[in-house]
Design an enzyme around this catalytic site. Structure first.
Site, PDB file in Angstrom:
ATOM      1  N   LYS A 265     -11.941 -22.164 -29.518  1.00  0.00           N
ATOM      2  CA  LYS A 265     -10.982 -21.776 -28.147  1.00  0.00           C
ATOM      3  C   LYS A 265     -10.860 -23.012 -27.304  1.00  0.00           C
ATOM      4  CE  LYS A 265     -11.517 -19.335 -23.973  1.00  0.00           C
ATOM      5  NZ  LYS A 265     -12.304 -18.561 -22.731  1.00  0.00           N
ATOM      6  N   ASP A 270      -8.404 -22.125 -17.355  1.00  0.00           N
ATOM      7  CA  ASP A 270      -8.736 -20.916 -17.359  1.00  0.00           C
ATOM      8  C   ASP A 270      -8.630 -20.494 -15.848  1.00  0.00           C
ATOM      9  OD1 ASP A 270      -8.768 -18.087 -17.577  1.00  0.00           O
ATOM     10  OD2 ASP A 270     -10.677 -18.173 -18.364  1.00  0.00           O
ATOM     11  N   LYS A 277      -8.851 -15.640 -11.196  1.00  0.00           N
ATOM     12  CA  LYS A 277     -10.212 -15.660 -10.700  1.00  0.00           C
ATOM     13  C   LYS A 277     -10.278 -15.846  -9.235  1.00  0.00           C
ATOM     14  CE  LYS A 277     -11.951 -17.502 -15.169  1.00  0.00           C
ATOM     15  NZ  LYS A 277     -12.814 -16.496 -15.693  1.00  0.00           N
ATOM     16  N   ASP A 288     -13.084 -24.875 -20.383  1.00  0.00           N
ATOM     17  CA  ASP A 288     -12.958 -23.482 -21.036  1.00  0.00           C
ATOM     18  C   ASP A 288     -12.356 -23.973 -22.359  1.00  0.00           C
ATOM     19  OD1 ASP A 288     -13.450 -21.005 -21.459  1.00  0.00           O
ATOM     20  OD2 ASP A 288     -11.488 -20.447 -20.560  1.00  0.00           O
ATOM     21  N   ASP A 347      -7.614 -12.341 -17.784  1.00  0.00           N
ATOM     22  CA  ASP A 347      -8.519 -13.367 -17.906  1.00  0.00           C
ATOM     23  C   ASP A 347      -9.274 -13.073 -19.330  1.00  0.00           C
ATOM     24  OD1 ASP A 347     -10.113 -15.329 -16.845  1.00  0.00           O
ATOM     25  OD2 ASP A 347     -11.120 -13.984 -15.486  1.00  0.00           O
ATOM     26  N   GLU A 349      -8.702 -13.964 -22.144  1.00  0.00           N
ATOM     27  CA  GLU A 349      -7.799 -14.754 -22.781  1.00  0.00           C
ATOM     28  C   GLU A 349      -8.437 -15.308 -24.114  1.00  0.00           C
ATOM     29  OE1 GLU A 349      -9.181 -15.850 -20.545  1.00  0.00           O
ATOM     30  OE2 GLU A 349      -9.646 -18.047 -21.464  1.00  0.00           O
ATOM     31  N   ARG A 351     -10.165 -14.354 -26.418  1.00  0.00           N
ATOM     32  CA  ARG A 351     -10.150 -13.566 -27.718  1.00  0.00           C
ATOM     33  C   ARG A 351      -8.697 -13.654 -28.048  1.00  0.00           C
ATOM     34  NH1 ARG A 351     -13.012  -8.827 -24.270  1.00  0.00           N
ATOM     35  NH2 ARG A 351     -13.536 -10.532 -23.200  1.00  0.00           N
TER      36      ARG A 351
HETATM   37  N1  BES Z   1     -13.684 -18.417 -19.637  1.00  0.00           N
HETATM   38  C1  BES Z   1     -13.999 -17.363 -19.440  1.00  0.00           C
HETATM   39  C2  BES Z   1     -15.622 -17.132 -19.752  1.00  0.00           C
HETATM   40  C3  BES Z   1     -16.578 -17.862 -18.640  1.00  0.00           C
HETATM   41  C4  BES Z   1     -17.134 -17.482 -17.617  1.00  0.00           C
HETATM   42  C5  BES Z   1     -16.861 -19.150 -19.614  1.00  0.00           C
HETATM   43  C6  BES Z   1     -17.773 -18.088 -16.738  1.00  0.00           C
HETATM   44  C7  BES Z   1     -17.651 -19.974 -18.640  1.00  0.00           C
HETATM   45  C8  BES Z   1     -18.475 -19.528 -17.607  1.00  0.00           C
HETATM   46  C9  BES Z   1     -13.463 -16.141 -20.160  1.00  0.00           C
HETATM   47  O1  BES Z   1     -12.063 -16.420 -20.249  1.00  0.00           O
HETATM   48  C10 BES Z   1     -13.445 -14.991 -18.823  1.00  0.00           C
HETATM   49  O2  BES Z   1     -12.777 -15.094 -18.030  1.00  0.00           O
HETATM   50  N2  BES Z   1     -13.960 -13.801 -19.465  1.00  0.00           N
HETATM   51  C11 BES Z   1     -13.946 -12.629 -18.674  1.00  0.00           C
HETATM   52  C12 BES Z   1     -13.838 -11.589 -19.433  1.00  0.00           C
HETATM   53  C13 BES Z   1     -13.611 -10.294 -18.581  1.00  0.00           C
HETATM   54  C14 BES Z   1     -12.253 -10.436 -17.926  1.00  0.00           C
HETATM   55  C15 BES Z   1     -13.691  -9.216 -19.687  1.00  0.00           C
HETATM   56  C16 BES Z   1     -15.445 -12.640 -17.802  1.00  0.00           C
HETATM   57  O3  BES Z   1     -16.364 -13.046 -18.598  1.00  0.00           O
HETATM   58  O4  BES Z   1     -15.493 -12.605 -16.892  1.00  0.00           O
HETATM   59 ZN    ZN Z   2     -11.522 -18.401 -20.498  1.00  0.00          ZN
HETATM   60 MN    MN Z   3     -10.850 -15.921 -18.727  1.00  0.00          MN
END
Ligand code: BES
Ligand code: ZN
Ligand code: MN
Length: 500
Positions: A265, A270, A277, A288, A347, A349, A351
């Site tokens: 990824k 992000d 966010k 990210d 967010d 994204e 996946r």
């Molecule tokens: N890049 C983030 C995950 C992340 C969070 C990595 C904190 C490192 C530290 C990912 O893209 C994300 O935002 N995931 C969301 C998913 C949710 C919206 C279902 C999350 O984990 O909040």
């Molecule tokens: Zn992300």
């Molecule tokens: Mn995200």
């Protein structure tokens, strides 16, 4: 830091680093140093709490009668518990100590005690590997107070009776260190500099030199081929999305070996997209792309040490931004696999990027297995914290090999379940699936989402959101924010199981 391997002889200027085991048993070089300094070490031991435990240190400055500027006695612990990982940690601790002391040169004469399991040349190599990992710094954007960041230690001489064997053992590890440094650099770079095209460019420049075939697919090409999920993520960004395909053909020509595949990824920043966010959660999201950085660093390590394996690395590089043109929550995207995805949160994204990269990798290369790495969910950080990455897989042998490699390198992974029960969480009201699970077990529903794109290939997914960078306590071998997590693990796995 200049590293050289030299045979035992008169000790040059600089620090003379020697070892002792548990119970303050001085190893031969330490005995020599003690004698040469008129018993400086034994005297110092009397007024110190040093007992020879792993990582303990005793320092004698300007020892009388010696050319050395200091003697550094380091503890190795119990001979039977000395292992590669421990030696790396020790090498890193030695460098840290010498940095703190302002030392400019050092001779490492840390011998292996009788009864340890590691072979002698390997021991020297792993000690230096740890030292080298500690010497990493990301200072390129500092313009002031540079003297505070200068690493004075520029010369490291490794004293060993078999310099040829030690050099050979270190050559492979040096390549791995190069790969780790590349991964760290990529993660540490700010996102205004390292956008998808710049990342792709760097990968191409660095890897092509080493004989890796690198292809870059831009937006027009991906659009033609149907990368609807990946392109949906990059849609709001002013920067162009990229897919980088790296192929290393290292297996002997006689063996028509199916490649193994790593997918990463690479979200260069992000912001969350329209599902923006909050400020606090957006900080650090330049990292990210750590999965992609790990894949790129691993490709560099494997090529630099000419690993006898065929491997492909595929990274999806995008920037997730809000704009009038960005993908909306409620949009439906058609992925490269043909499956449709209702985007309910922009967010989630990573996946989407992985979905298309996984489909592409499997269909084009028919790999023996595929491992993807991604800073995929905050939920994995809540679950496992900073000490383990999460692993999800449809193949038990693959998991066992990943876990064993991680135990060896210190990059530990913990398995979490996949199950049709969790798959129900991503049912969509109007499309084949939605991109969020809703509510609990977020790391698992994300993995279930990826499983929908696995076409009978043995597969493992590593959620590295908790281990790709570090804000708190640093590990001795990891002196920067970006950790370079996973390069050692993947390299170890290849070395143990897939080279021929
Ligand atoms: N890049 C983030 C995950 C992340 C969070 C990595 C904190 C490192 C530290 C990912 O893209 C994300 O935002 N995931 C969301 C998913 C949710 C919206 C279902 C999350 O984990 O909040
Ligand atoms: Zn992300
Ligand atoms: Mn995200």
């Amino acid at each position: 830091m200049q590293i050289s391997f030299v045979a035992p002889s008169n000790i040059a200027a600089g620090a003379w680093v020697v070892g002792a085991t548990d119970g303050s048993v001085l190893l031969p070089a330490a005995v020599r140093a003690d004698k040469a300094s008129g018993g400086a070490l034994t005297r110092a031991l009397k007024s110190s709490s040093f007992t020879g435990k792993a990582g303990q240190m005793l320092e004698v400055l300007a020892p009388a009668g010696l050319a050395a500027s200091r003697l550094l006695l380091v503890g190795l612990g119990k001979p039977e518990s000395v292992d590669e990982k421990g030696l790396e940690t020790l090498g890193a601790q030695i460098v840290a100590r010498l940095y703190a002391g302002g030392e400019t040169a050092a001779s490492l004469e840390v011998e292996l005690p009788k009864g340890s399991k590691v072979k002698k040349p390997e021991a020297a190599a792993h000690l230096v590997f740890g030292a080298r990992l500690r010497s990493y710094a990301f200072d390129k954007y500092r313009t002031r107070n540079l003297d505070e960041y200068v690493k004075k230690l520029t010369t490291l001489r490794v004293v060993t009776s078999d310099t040829t064997a030690a050099k050979k053992a270190f050559a492979g590890l040096s390549a791995v260190a190069d790969g780790i440094f590349l991964a760290r650099d990529l993660v540490n770079e700010p996102p205004n500099i390292l956008h998808p095209e710049e990342f792709a460019r760097r990968a191409k420049t660095l890897l092509t030199k080493l004989g890796v075939k690198v292809e870059i697919l831009g937006e027009a090409e991906m659009k033609k081929q149907g990368f609807g999920a990946l392109l949906g993520v990059g849609k709001g960004s002013a920067r162009e999305s990229q897919l980088v395909v790296m192929q290393w053909h290292g297996a002997p020509k006689t063996k028509k070996a199916q490649p193994i595949a790593f997918v990463g990824k690479g979200v260069c920043f992000d912001s969350g997209g329209l599902s923006l966010k909050p400020g606090g959660g957006m900080m650090g999201m330049k990292g990210d792309m750590a999965g992609a950085a790990c894949v790129t660093g691993t490709m560099l390590a494997l090529a630099a040490r000419k690993a006898k394996v065929n491997v492909v690395g595929v990274i999806g590089l995008v920037e997730n931004m809000p704009s009038g043109d960005a993908t909306r929550p409620d949009d439906v995207l058609t992925s490269l696999s043909g499956q449709t995805i209702e985007v309910l949160n922009t967010d989630a994204e990573g996946r989407l990027v992985l979905a298309d990269a996984l489909t592409y990798t499997q269909r084009r290369f028919k790999p023996k297995f595929v491992i993807d790495l991604a800073t995929l969910t905050g939920a994995i950080v809540q679950t496992l914290g900073f000490e383990h990455a999460g692993v999800f897989s449809n193949d038990d042998q693959l998991v066992q090999r990943i876990q064993a490699a991680g135990r060896y390198t210190g990059e530990r992974v913990w398995q979490l379940p996949l199950d049709p029960f969790y798959d129900k969480m991503i049912r969509s009201k109007i499309a084949d699936m939605k991109n969020i699970g809703g509510g609990n077990s977020g790391a698992i529903s994300a993995a279930q989402f990826l499983l929908r794109f696995i076409e009978k290939t043995p597969w493992a997914h590593l959620d590295i959101a908790g281990v790709a960078w570090q804000d708190g306590e640093q590990k001795p071998t990891i002196p920067s924010w970006g950790t370079g997590w996973g390069v050692r693990l993947l390299n170890r796995m290849v070395k143990e199981h897939y080279e021929n």
